[in-house]
Design a protein around this motif. Structure first.
Motif, PDB file in Angstrom:
ATOM      1  N   ALA A  19       0.842  -1.204   0.000  1.00 45.84           N
ATOM      2  CA  ALA A  19       0.000   0.000   0.000  1.00 45.84           C
ATOM      3  C   ALA A  19       0.877   1.255   0.000  1.00 45.84           C
ATOM      4  CB  ALA A  19      -0.935  -0.010   1.210  1.00 45.84           C
ATOM      5  N   PHE A  20       1.980   1.210   0.726  1.00 42.76           N
ATOM      6  CA  PHE A  20       2.934   2.313   0.781  1.00 42.76           C
ATOM      7  C   PHE A  20       3.518   2.582  -0.609  1.00 42.76           C
ATOM      8  CE2 PHE A  20       7.472   3.507   1.540  1.00 42.76           C
ATOM      9  CZ  PHE A  20       7.271   4.724   2.161  1.00 42.76           C
ATOM     10  N   GLU A  21       3.954   1.520  -1.287  1.00 50.72           N
ATOM     11  CA  GLU A  21       4.512   1.668  -2.632  1.00 50.72           C
ATOM     12  C   GLU A  21       3.491   2.265  -3.594  1.00 50.72           C
ATOM     13  OE1 GLU A  21       5.832  -2.200  -3.855  1.00 50.72           O
ATOM     14  OE2 GLU A  21       7.247  -2.352  -2.199  1.00 50.72           O
ATOM     15  N   LYS A  22       2.276   1.769  -3.550  1.00 50.33           N
ATOM     16  CA  LYS A  22       1.228   2.288  -4.436  1.00 50.33           C
ATOM     17  C   LYS A  22       0.928   3.753  -4.134  1.00 50.33           C
ATOM     18  CE  LYS A  22      -1.100  -2.066  -5.413  1.00 50.33           C
ATOM     19  NZ  LYS A  22      -2.337  -2.843  -5.276  1.00 50.33           N
ATOM     20  N   THR A  31       2.764  16.729  -4.224  1.00 52.49           N
ATOM     21  CA  THR A  31       1.404  16.631  -3.694  1.00 52.49           C
ATOM     22  C   THR A  31       1.296  17.347  -2.348  1.00 52.49           C
ATOM     23  OG1 THR A  31       1.121  14.477  -4.749  1.00 52.49           O
ATOM     24  CG2 THR A  31      -0.416  15.021  -2.982  1.00 52.49           C
ATOM     25  N   PRO A  32       0.364  18.274  -2.212  1.00 53.52           N
ATOM     26  CA  PRO A  32       0.148  18.883  -0.892  1.00 53.52           C
ATOM     27  C   PRO A  32      -0.289  17.809   0.108  1.00 53.52           C
ATOM     28  CG  PRO A  32      -1.030  20.091  -2.618  1.00 53.52           C
ATOM     29  CD  PRO A  32      -0.521  18.822  -3.237  1.00 53.52           C
ATOM     30  N   ASP A  33       0.166  17.917   1.319  1.00 53.18           N
ATOM     31  CA  ASP A  33      -0.170  16.954   2.377  1.00 53.18           C
ATOM     32  C   ASP A  33       0.175  15.523   1.974  1.00 53.18           C
ATOM     33  OD1 ASP A  33      -1.220  19.011   4.050  1.00 53.18           O
ATOM     34  OD2 ASP A  33      -3.092  18.939   2.908  1.00 53.18           O
ATOM     35  N   ARG A  34       1.312  15.377   1.302  1.00 52.30           N
ATOM     36  CA  ARG A  34       1.720  14.060   0.800  1.00 52.30           C
ATOM     37  C   ARG A  34       1.709  12.988   1.878  1.00 52.30           C
ATOM     38  NH1 ARG A  34       7.645  12.323  -1.636  1.00 52.30           N
ATOM     39  NH2 ARG A  34       6.911  10.464  -2.729  1.00 52.30           N
ATOM     40  N   TRP A  35       2.339  13.241   3.015  1.00 50.74           N
ATOM     41  CA  TRP A  35       2.491  12.194   4.031  1.00 50.74           C
ATOM     42  C   TRP A  35       1.165  11.878   4.691  1.00 50.74           C
ATOM     43  CZ3 TRP A  35       6.220   9.946   2.188  1.00 50.74           C
ATOM     44  CH2 TRP A  35       7.341  10.613   1.724  1.00 50.74           C
ATOM     45  N   TYR A  36       0.287  12.854   4.811  1.00 53.52           N
ATOM     46  CA  TYR A  36      -1.066  12.587   5.314  1.00 53.52           C
ATOM     47  C   TYR A  36      -1.785  11.646   4.351  1.00 53.52           C
ATOM     48  CZ  TYR A  36      -5.980  13.113   6.354  1.00 53.52           C
ATOM     49  OH  TYR A  36      -7.304  12.839   6.623  1.00 53.52           O
ATOM     50  N   ASN A  37      -1.702  11.942   3.048  1.00 47.57           N
ATOM     51  CA  ASN A  37      -2.361  11.109   2.044  1.00 47.57           C
ATOM     52  C   ASN A  37      -1.788   9.697   1.995  1.00 47.57           C
ATOM     53  OD1 ASN A  37      -4.272  13.012   0.984  1.00 47.57           O
ATOM     54  ND2 ASN A  37      -2.571  14.057   0.001  1.00 47.57           N
ATOM     55  N   ALA A  41      -3.718   6.208   2.893  1.00 42.16           N
ATOM     56  CA  ALA A  41      -3.764   5.096   1.937  1.00 42.16           C
ATOM     57  C   ALA A  41      -3.253   3.801   2.561  1.00 42.16           C
ATOM     58  CB  ALA A  41      -2.956   5.440   0.692  1.00 42.16           C
ATOM     59  N   VAL A  42      -2.221   3.899   3.399  1.00 37.35           N
ATOM     60  CA  VAL A  42      -1.666   2.703   4.045  1.00 37.35           C
ATOM     61  C   VAL A  42      -2.603   2.226   5.139  1.00 37.35           C
ATOM     62  CG1 VAL A  42       0.248   1.820   5.447  1.00 37.35           C
ATOM     63  CG2 VAL A  42       0.725   3.313   3.490  1.00 37.35           C
ATOM     64  N   GLY A  43      -3.106   3.158   5.932  1.00 37.54           N
ATOM     65  CA  GLY A  43      -3.982   2.804   7.052  1.00 37.54           C
ATOM     66  C   GLY A  43      -3.176   2.356   8.265  1.00 37.54           C
ATOM     67  N   GLY A  44      -3.560   2.855   9.426  1.00 35.41           N
ATOM     68  CA  GLY A  44      -2.901   2.453  10.663  1.00 35.41           C
ATOM     69  C   GLY A  44      -1.539   3.069  10.895  1.00 35.41           C
ATOM     70  N   LYS A  45      -1.148   4.012  10.085  1.00 33.38           N
ATOM     71  CA  LYS A  45       0.144   4.695  10.220  1.00 33.38           C
ATOM     72  C   LYS A  45      -0.087   6.203  10.270  1.00 33.38           C
ATOM     73  CE  LYS A  45       2.442   0.841   9.554  1.00 33.38           C
ATOM     74  NZ  LYS A  45       3.064   0.161  10.652  1.00 33.38           N
ATOM     75  N   THR A  46       0.782   6.891  10.983  1.00 32.66           N
ATOM     76  CA  THR A  46       0.712   8.345  11.046  1.00 32.66           C
ATOM     77  C   THR A  46       1.521   8.933   9.890  1.00 32.66           C
ATOM     78  OG1 THR A  46       2.708   8.617  12.380  1.00 32.66           O
ATOM     79  CG2 THR A  46       0.618   8.262  13.576  1.00 32.66           C
ATOM     80  N   PRO A  47       1.265  10.203   9.561  1.00 37.73           N
ATOM     81  CA  PRO A  47       2.097  10.846   8.529  1.00 37.73           C
ATOM     82  C   PRO A  47       3.590  10.811   8.889  1.00 37.73           C
ATOM     83  CG  PRO A  47       0.135  12.148   8.917  1.00 37.73           C
ATOM     84  CD  PRO A  47       0.148  11.065   9.962  1.00 37.73           C
ATOM     85  N   GLU A  48       3.906  10.951  10.166  1.00 44.05           N
ATOM     86  CA  GLU A  48       5.304  10.908  10.596  1.00 44.05           C
ATOM     87  C   GLU A  48       5.905   9.519  10.374  1.00 44.05           C
ATOM     88  OE1 GLU A  48       2.761  12.126  12.536  1.00 44.05           O
ATOM     89  OE2 GLU A  48       3.217  14.230  12.216  1.00 44.05           O
ATOM     90  N   GLU A  49       5.119   8.466  10.622  1.00 43.14           N
ATOM     91  CA  GLU A  49       5.608   7.098  10.418  1.00 43.14           C
ATOM     92  C   GLU A  49       5.888   6.805   8.952  1.00 43.14           C
ATOM     93  OE1 GLU A  49       3.736   4.402  13.985  1.00 43.14           O
ATOM     94  OE2 GLU A  49       2.341   5.129  12.443  1.00 43.14           O
ATOM     95  N   VAL A  50       4.993   7.231   8.057  1.00 42.78           N
ATOM     96  CA  VAL A  50       5.223   6.948   6.638  1.00 42.78           C
ATOM     97  C   VAL A  50       6.376   7.784   6.094  1.00 42.78           C
ATOM     98  CG1 VAL A  50       2.904   6.081   6.147  1.00 42.78           C
ATOM     99  CG2 VAL A  50       3.388   8.493   5.806  1.00 42.78           C
TER     100      VAL A  50
END
Length: 92
Positions: A19-22, A31-37, A41-50
């Protein structure tokens, strides 16, 4: 390393990594707010974690490209049954 199932940001399953790769393919650096998005998409992870997972991935790639990661020494074997069947195919 990001390629393993554990990173500094916790456990990442194969499903999480896929899911992360996709998500990275969809949400590029512009992309604005890339890490939030990506996190959504991954689910169960925070923007900081991704974001941290991405940073670890970038480090891994740099190590590989710089030659700091040796190539594995694979032994030649007969291969899987599928590989054997593919070699035996007579394509005309």
């Amino acid at each position: 390393m990001a390629s393993s199932s554990m990173s500094a940001s916790g456990s990442w399953s194969v499903k999480d990594n896929k899911a992360f790769e996709k998500a990275l393919a969809v949400y590029d650096k512009e992309t604005p707010d890339r890490w939030y998005n990506v996190a959504h998409a991954v689910g169960g992870k925070t923007p900081e974690e991704v974001k941290r997972h991405y940073e670890l991935l970038v480090q891994d790639v740099k190590h590989i490209e710089s030659g700091r990661v040796p190539f594995p020494n694979y032994k030649k074997t007969g291969g899987s049954e599928e590989e054997k069947r593919m070699r035996n195919l007579n394509l005309q």
